[in-house]
Design a protein around this motif. Structure first.
Motif, PDB file in Angstrom:
ATOM      1  N   LEU A 179     -12.161  30.966  16.372  1.00 15.28           N
ATOM      2  CA  LEU A 179     -13.284  30.079  16.639  1.00 15.28           C
ATOM      3  C   LEU A 179     -13.295  29.671  18.101  1.00 15.28           C
ATOM      4  O   LEU A 179     -12.252  29.565  18.746  1.00 15.28           O
ATOM      5  N   GLY A 180     -14.499  29.451  18.622  1.00 18.43           N
ATOM      6  CA  GLY A 180     -14.641  29.032  20.007  1.00 18.43           C
ATOM      7  C   GLY A 180     -16.055  28.577  20.257  1.00 18.43           C
ATOM      8  O   GLY A 180     -16.738  28.072  19.359  1.00 18.43           O
ATOM      9  N   THR A 181     -16.512  28.750  21.476  1.00 24.92           N
ATOM     10  CA  THR A 181     -17.895  28.447  21.827  1.00 24.92           C
ATOM     11  C   THR A 181     -18.458  29.607  22.628  1.00 24.92           C
ATOM     12  O   THR A 181     -17.717  30.384  23.244  1.00 24.92           O
ATOM     13  N   THR A 182     -19.774  29.718  22.612  1.00 27.70           N
ATOM     14  CA  THR A 182     -20.463  30.752  23.372  1.00 27.70           C
ATOM     15  C   THR A 182     -21.594  30.097  24.158  1.00 27.70           C
ATOM     16  O   THR A 182     -22.332  29.269  23.606  1.00 27.70           O
ATOM     17  N   THR A 183     -21.723  30.454  25.424  1.00 25.94           N
ATOM     18  CA  THR A 183     -22.779  29.912  26.278  1.00 25.94           C
ATOM     19  C   THR A 183     -23.739  31.022  26.661  1.00 25.94           C
ATOM     20  O   THR A 183     -23.324  32.089  27.123  1.00 25.94           O
ATOM     21  N   VAL A 184     -25.017  30.770  26.436  1.00 28.11           N
ATOM     22  CA  VAL A 184     -26.088  31.668  26.863  1.00 28.11           C
ATOM     23  C   VAL A 184     -27.064  30.826  27.679  1.00 28.11           C
ATOM     24  O   VAL A 184     -27.714  29.928  27.143  1.00 28.11           O
ATOM     25  N   GLY A 185     -27.157  31.121  28.983  1.00 25.91           N
ATOM     26  CA  GLY A 185     -27.994  30.296  29.845  1.00 25.91           C
ATOM     27  C   GLY A 185     -27.445  28.886  29.906  1.00 25.91           C
ATOM     28  O   GLY A 185     -26.280  28.656  30.235  1.00 25.91           O
ATOM     29  N   GLU A 186     -28.273  27.907  29.532  1.00 27.77           N
ATOM     30  CA  GLU A 186     -27.859  26.511  29.555  1.00 27.77           C
ATOM     31  C   GLU A 186     -27.417  26.003  28.182  1.00 27.77           C
ATOM     32  O   GLU A 186     -27.098  24.821  28.031  1.00 27.77           O
ATOM     33  N   ASP A 187     -27.405  26.881  27.192  1.00 29.29           N
ATOM     34  CA  ASP A 187     -27.072  26.474  25.827  1.00 29.29           C
ATOM     35  C   ASP A 187     -25.658  26.914  25.448  1.00 29.29           C
ATOM     36  O   ASP A 187     -25.249  28.031  25.749  1.00 29.29           O
ATOM     37  N   THR A 188     -24.948  26.045  24.769  1.00 31.48           N
ATOM     38  CA  THR A 188     -23.602  26.348  24.273  1.00 31.48           C
ATOM     39  C   THR A 188     -23.538  26.017  22.787  1.00 31.48           C
ATOM     40  O   THR A 188     -24.010  24.950  22.369  1.00 31.48           O
ATOM     41  N   TRP A 189     -22.980  26.946  21.993  1.00 30.17           N
ATOM     42  CA  TRP A 189     -22.876  26.756  20.549  1.00 30.17           C
ATOM     43  C   TRP A 189     -21.443  27.048  20.096  1.00 30.17           C
ATOM     44  O   TRP A 189     -20.766  27.891  20.680  1.00 30.17           O
ATOM     45  N   PRO A 190     -21.022  26.416  18.995  1.00 32.68           N
ATOM     46  CA  PRO A 190     -19.799  26.881  18.323  1.00 32.68           C
ATOM     47  C   PRO A 190     -20.011  28.321  17.847  1.00 32.68           C
ATOM     48  O   PRO A 190     -21.124  28.699  17.471  1.00 32.68           O
ATOM     49  N   SER A 191     -18.957  29.093  17.864  1.00 32.98           N
ATOM     50  CA  SER A 191     -19.084  30.494  17.456  1.00 32.98           C
ATOM     51  C   SER A 191     -17.748  30.982  16.929  1.00 32.98           C
ATOM     52  O   SER A 191     -16.725  30.288  17.036  1.00 32.98           O
TER      53      SER A 191
END
Length: 203
Positions: A179-191
């Motif tokens: 588990l971690g986080t993913t950032t695309v552009g200005e958005d970050t989500w748990p992933s």
């Protein structure tokens, strides 16, 4: 083409605008590590986009198929396969992820990098049935997903981890997850990444 037309329209528009932030030269490190640790076999990429995973693995001895519901993505993947001299080892199909009856064989590796996580629940259930059918006994389903919270299903943007694990509780063993986080552009989500092993008896 998709069971979720708003999703299809949104993703296709990205390809038409060439705004495809997931189009990197190489697959994610988790895919590279899997290829390094396993002998070449047969791979299916669900939501293949421009085909980066299939092209990489085909160049390392695998026989690969990829499926995407966006025609421009499939056309781009096919063009890249020809340019790389790999069209004899990798095939790309324009199809919905729940309409895969034309695929008759099973695969040593079924891969999903960001396709399942935004689908409606009914699509997720049909998708899981296809993955069970297409992953050979003893094979691996390798999945990356953005992860949502416990909001009501019609308010969630991403799949939750309990729902995801429940979809594949029948016929698969969860061997590992990260588990971690993913950032695309200005958005970050748990992933998270999930390694699921198909039951050896296929049941």
């Amino acid at each position: 083409m998709s069971a979720s037309e708003p999703l299809y329209d949104r993703i296709r528009q990205r390809y038409l605008e060439r705004n495809v932030p997931w189009d990197h030269a190489l697959p994610p490190p988790e895919v590279l590590a899997f290829a390094e640790a396993h002998q070449p076999g047969r791979m299916l990429d669900l939501g293949c986009g421009y085909g980066r995973a299939g092209l990489y693995l085909a160049n390392h001895g695998w026989r690969c198929d990829g499926v995407d519901f966006v025609p421009e993505a499939v056309q781009g993947a096919q063009t890249r396969a020809v340019a790389a001299g790999l069209s004899g080892r990798v095939r790309f199909f324009h199809a919905d992820i729940v309409a895969l009856d034309f695929l008759k064989d099973t695969y040593d590796l079924v891969l999903d990098v960001g396709c399942l996580h935004s689908q409606p629940q009914a699509v997720c259930e049909r998708y899981a049935e296809q993955v069970r059918r297409l992953t050979r006994p003893g094979g691996v389903f390798l999945l990356f997903a953005h992860l949502g919270d416990d909001q009501a299903p019609d308010q969630r943007r991403w799949i939750t981890q309990p729902v995801l694990e429940g979809l594949f509780a029948d016929g698969f063993t969860l061997e590992r997850h990260e588990l971690g986080t993913t950032t695309v552009g200005e958005d970050t989500w748990p992933s998270g990444w999930f390694w699921l092993r198909r039951s050896a008896d296929g049941l």
